[in-house]
Scaffold this active site. Structure first.
Site, PDB file in Angstrom:
ATOM      1  N   LYS A 241      31.005  -8.536 -18.918  1.00 39.04           N
ATOM      2  CA  LYS A 241      31.712  -8.295 -17.642  1.00 39.04           C
ATOM      3  C   LYS A 241      30.726  -8.173 -16.490  1.00 39.04           C
ATOM      4  O   LYS A 241      30.913  -8.760 -15.415  1.00 39.04           O
ATOM      5  CB  LYS A 241      32.567  -7.040 -17.731  1.00 39.04           C
ATOM      6  CG  LYS A 241      33.195  -6.618 -16.393  1.00 39.04           C
ATOM      7  CD  LYS A 241      34.151  -7.664 -15.833  1.00 39.04           C
ATOM      8  CE  LYS A 241      34.555  -7.377 -14.397  1.00 39.04           C
ATOM      9  NZ  LYS A 241      35.397  -6.225 -14.187  1.00 39.04           N
TER      10      LYS A 241
ATOM     11  N   CYS B  14      34.098  -5.358  -6.802  1.00 41.33           N
ATOM     12  CA  CYS B  14      33.448  -5.802  -8.048  1.00 41.33           C
ATOM     13  C   CYS B  14      32.064  -6.388  -7.798  1.00 41.33           C
ATOM     14  O   CYS B  14      31.057  -5.910  -8.308  1.00 41.33           O
ATOM     15  CB  CYS B  14      34.279  -6.891  -8.713  1.00 41.33           C
ATOM     16  SG  CYS B  14      35.956  -6.460  -9.032  1.00 41.33           S
TER      17      CYS B  14
HETATM   18  N1  SAJ Z   1      32.520 -14.976  -1.457  1.00 41.94           N
HETATM   19  C1  SAJ Z   1      31.605 -15.826  -0.823  1.00 41.94           C
HETATM   20  N2  SAJ Z   1      31.429 -17.075  -1.322  1.00 41.94           N
HETATM   21  C2  SAJ Z   1      32.105 -17.516  -2.428  1.00 41.94           C
HETATM   22  C3  SAJ Z   1      33.016 -16.631  -3.058  1.00 41.94           C
HETATM   23  C4  SAJ Z   1      33.210 -15.369  -2.554  1.00 41.94           C
HETATM   24  O1  SAJ Z   1      30.976 -15.460   0.178  1.00 41.94           O
HETATM   25  O2  SAJ Z   1      31.931 -18.662  -2.820  1.00 41.94           O
HETATM   26  C5  SAJ Z   1      32.703 -13.613  -0.937  1.00 41.94           C
HETATM   27  C6  SAJ Z   1      34.121 -13.308  -0.507  1.00 41.94           C
HETATM   28  O3  SAJ Z   1      34.314 -13.595   0.847  1.00 41.94           O
HETATM   29  C7  SAJ Z   1      34.215 -11.809  -0.781  1.00 41.94           C
HETATM   30  C8  SAJ Z   1      33.294 -11.586  -1.970  1.00 41.94           C
HETATM   31  O4  SAJ Z   1      32.420 -12.718  -2.001  1.00 41.94           O
HETATM   32  O5  SAJ Z   1      33.749 -11.053   0.315  1.00 41.94           O
HETATM   33  C9  SAJ Z   1      33.996 -11.453  -3.312  1.00 41.94           C
HETATM   34  O6  SAJ Z   1      34.892 -12.514  -3.405  1.00 41.94           O
HETATM   35  P1  SAJ Z   1      35.508 -12.970  -4.865  1.00 41.94           P
HETATM   36  O7  SAJ Z   1      36.183 -14.264  -4.644  1.00 41.94           O
HETATM   37  O8  SAJ Z   1      34.476 -12.872  -5.903  1.00 41.94           O
HETATM   38  O9  SAJ Z   1      36.686 -11.904  -5.125  1.00 41.94           O
HETATM   39  P2  SAJ Z   1      36.670 -10.507  -5.871  1.00 41.94           P
HETATM   40  O10 SAJ Z   1      35.684  -9.575  -5.280  1.00 41.94           O
HETATM   41  O11 SAJ Z   1      38.078 -10.073  -5.937  1.00 41.94           O
HETATM   42  O12 SAJ Z   1      36.134 -10.868  -7.347  1.00 41.94           O
HETATM   43  C10 SAJ Z   1      37.020 -10.853  -8.413  1.00 41.94           C
HETATM   44  C11 SAJ Z   1      36.176 -10.710  -9.653  1.00 41.94           C
HETATM   45  N3  SAJ Z   1      37.055 -10.370 -10.735  1.00 41.94           N
HETATM   46  C12 SAJ Z   1      36.731  -9.312 -11.534  1.00 41.94           C
HETATM   47  O13 SAJ Z   1      35.755  -8.643 -11.379  1.00 41.94           O
HETATM   48  C13 SAJ Z   1      37.686  -9.017 -12.629  1.00 41.94           C
HETATM   49  C14 SAJ Z   1      35.410 -11.968  -9.969  1.00 41.94           C
HETATM   50  O14 SAJ Z   1      34.905 -11.890 -11.307  1.00 41.94           O
HETATM   51  C15 SAJ Z   1      36.280 -13.196  -9.863  1.00 41.94           C
HETATM   52  O15 SAJ Z   1      35.474 -14.347 -10.067  1.00 41.94           O
HETATM   53  C16 SAJ Z   1      36.905 -13.253  -8.478  1.00 41.94           C
HETATM   54  O16 SAJ Z   1      37.751 -12.074  -8.378  1.00 41.94           O
HETATM   55  C17 SAJ Z   1      37.751 -14.511  -8.306  1.00 41.94           C
HETATM   56  O17 SAJ Z   1      37.331 -15.560  -8.835  1.00 41.94           O
HETATM   57  O18 SAJ Z   1      38.760 -14.405  -7.594  1.00 41.94           O
END
Ligand code: SAJ
Length: 439
Positions: free
Chosen positions: A222, A276
């Site tokens: 994880k 996360c």
């Molecule tokens: N972000 C970027 N560039 C990217 C992707 C995200 O700058 O290419 C930024 C987003 O704007 C945000 C942050 O990163 O501020 C996190 O974004 P995220 O898409 O990773 O969303 P989270 O934080 O909800 O991450 C969750 C995580 N899930 C768990 O921990 C169970 C992650 O493992 C998942 O990959 C992600 O959701 C997902 O894919 O939606």
């Protein structure tokens, strides 16, 4: 009760399940197991949250498809009962724990909530109970903290009087029920027999792989999967900085890089927030760092991502200079305050870093976010008298903005886009992250 008997009761759904922590992980977990036919007791220390759930109303903000209806249904049928009284957990044969596991200012695991839950659970554990931690943990935590704290609080011995497992959650805001049902899970039992019992439990609700493992493997998977994402975002951000310096366009570069087999460059942007990604990499490296292992890449990626909001301030400074405005006494409209587009979640939002940095320089900041009550408002009105606008979150609604109206409201037509969410505009000083600036 022996493990075999417990396993049988899990399989025929006569086992009673306790879910500690009625948050964005525990509440959906409690609902889907109740829907599957188990008798579920939800436990939380927040009486208001418990009262709301007992009335069949979800305390979780934001758009979670199906959750409110499912919660109302399982409360009505009595499949899910909730309480603040740990004494009621005595009847439970299986207990999952889903409480926050943040890191502190020094990036070390902060297990206050987990420790409190374990110390409350210990004295009321039924003999033979299976305790499964779903919170994300630093590798080694199950054996170095969960096991000893539970043994100490209960006077029982793990493996003999109760059983331990770790099944890290993989939910995502906006897709809580979907992920619970259709994303694979790692079932890390203290022994293979415990792992088998865990798999029998989760197969009642998960329609994806249930991968057997030991505890430390589950902890590593994880935290590593989120560190993987953070490092890849940092890579995209660093390529963006390079493109700005050498006259490139990272968005075109990314598109073409990803045409190369086996490449999947993520999106550069104004920063990395949420509950996360900013903290799980620190959980992953914590134990190795304590042992003096030279861990360099993952902390460096964290540092890159954490500085992106400050890079946005630099782009703003440069853009304002084009119209002869000093950033220090300017008035700036910040578009987006949540950490993720079309979400109301502001945890660890990059916008808070930018706003703080601007205010420290004496810059006046006006914040707009359609998903955050205190920052909702009519965008063009809020832009009146501002010297520039900064796009920090690519909310869908921003794509429908009338930029001519916005331009007339601003004192100068300056726009800095941290998410490449706005197509090129004529007659503006329009600066997009990852694109060289040709004034
Ligand atoms: N972000 C970027 N560039 C990217 C992707 C995200 O700058 O290419 C930024 C987003 O704007 C945000 C942050 O990163 O501020 C996190 O974004 P995220 O898409 O990773 O969303 P989270 O934080 O909800 O991450 C969750 C995580 N899930 C768990 O921990 C169970 C992650 O493992 C998942 O990959 C992600 O959701 C997902 O894919 O939606």
């Amino acid at each position: 009760m022996g493990l075999d008997e417990l396993h049988a009761r899990i399989s025929d759904k006569t086992a009673q399940l306790g879910v500690i922590g009625m948050g964005y992980v525990g509440l959906p977990v409690a609902c889907v197991f109740a829907k599957a036919g188990l008798s579920v007791l939800g436990v939380d220390i927040d009486p208001q949250r418990i009262d709301k759930i007992a009335a069949g109303v979800s305390p979780i903000e934001g758009d979670e498809p199906g959750l409110a209806e499912l919660l109302s249904e399982v409360v009505k049928t009595g499949g899910l009962r909730v309480t603040t009284d740990y004494e009621e957990v005595r009847a439970c044969d299986v207990v999952t724990i889903s409480v926050e596991t943040p890191v502190d200012a020094d990036h070390r695991p902060a297990y206050r909530a987990l420790g409190s839950a374990l110390r409350s659970l210990g004295p009321v554990m039924k003999p033979g109970v299976l305790v499964i931690v779903e919170s994300t943990l630093a590798p080694g935590t199950m054996m170095s903290l969960v096991k000893p704290v539970l043994e100490d609080a209960s006077g029982k011995r793990a493996g003999e009087h109760f059983y331990l497992g770790h099944c890290p959650e993989r939910v995502m805001p906006g897709r809580l029920l979907n992920n619970l049902r259709f994303v694979s899970r790692v079932c890390g039992g203290e022994t293979p027999e415990v792992t088998a019992a865990m798999i029998s439990l989760y197969c009642h609700v998960v329609q994806a792989d249930l991968d057997p493992a030991d505890c430390v493997t589950a902890e590593l998977v994880k935290t590593a999967e989120n560190a993987y994402r953070d490092v890849n975002i940092a890579f995209a951000n660093e390529v963006a900085l390079i493109c700005e310096a050498v006259g490139g366009d990272v968005w075109k570069v990314r598109d073409l890089v990803n045409k190369s087999p086996g490449r999947n460059m993520l999106l550069p942007g104004a920063g990395v927030g949420g509950h996360c990604i900013p903290k799980d990499p620190w959980l992953l490296v914590s134990r190795a760092q304590e042992q003096g292992v030279p861990i360099r890449l993952i902390p460096a990626a964290r540092e890159i991502n954490d500085t992106m909001p400050l890079h946005m301030a630099k782009l703003l400074d440069q853009a304002l200079a084009e119209v002869g405005t000093a950033i220090d006494n300017a008035r700036i409209l910040v578009m987006g305050y949540t950490y993720l587009e079309n979400s109301d979640d502001t945890r660890n939002s990059p916008s808070t870093v930018l706003v703080e940095a601007l205010r420290q320089r004496g810059t006046e900041v006006v914040i707009h976010d359609p998903y955050v009550a205190e920052y909702q408002g009519e965008l063009v009105e809020m832009a009146m008298g501002c010297d520039a606008a900064v796009m920090m979150v690519a909310h869908e609604v921003y794509r429908a903005v009338d930029f001519e109206e916005l331009r007339s409201a601003l004192r100068s037509p300056v726009l800095v886009d941290g998410r490449h969410a706005i197509p090129s505009l004529t007659g503006w000083v329009h600066r997009t992250i990852g694109q060289s600036f040709t004034p």
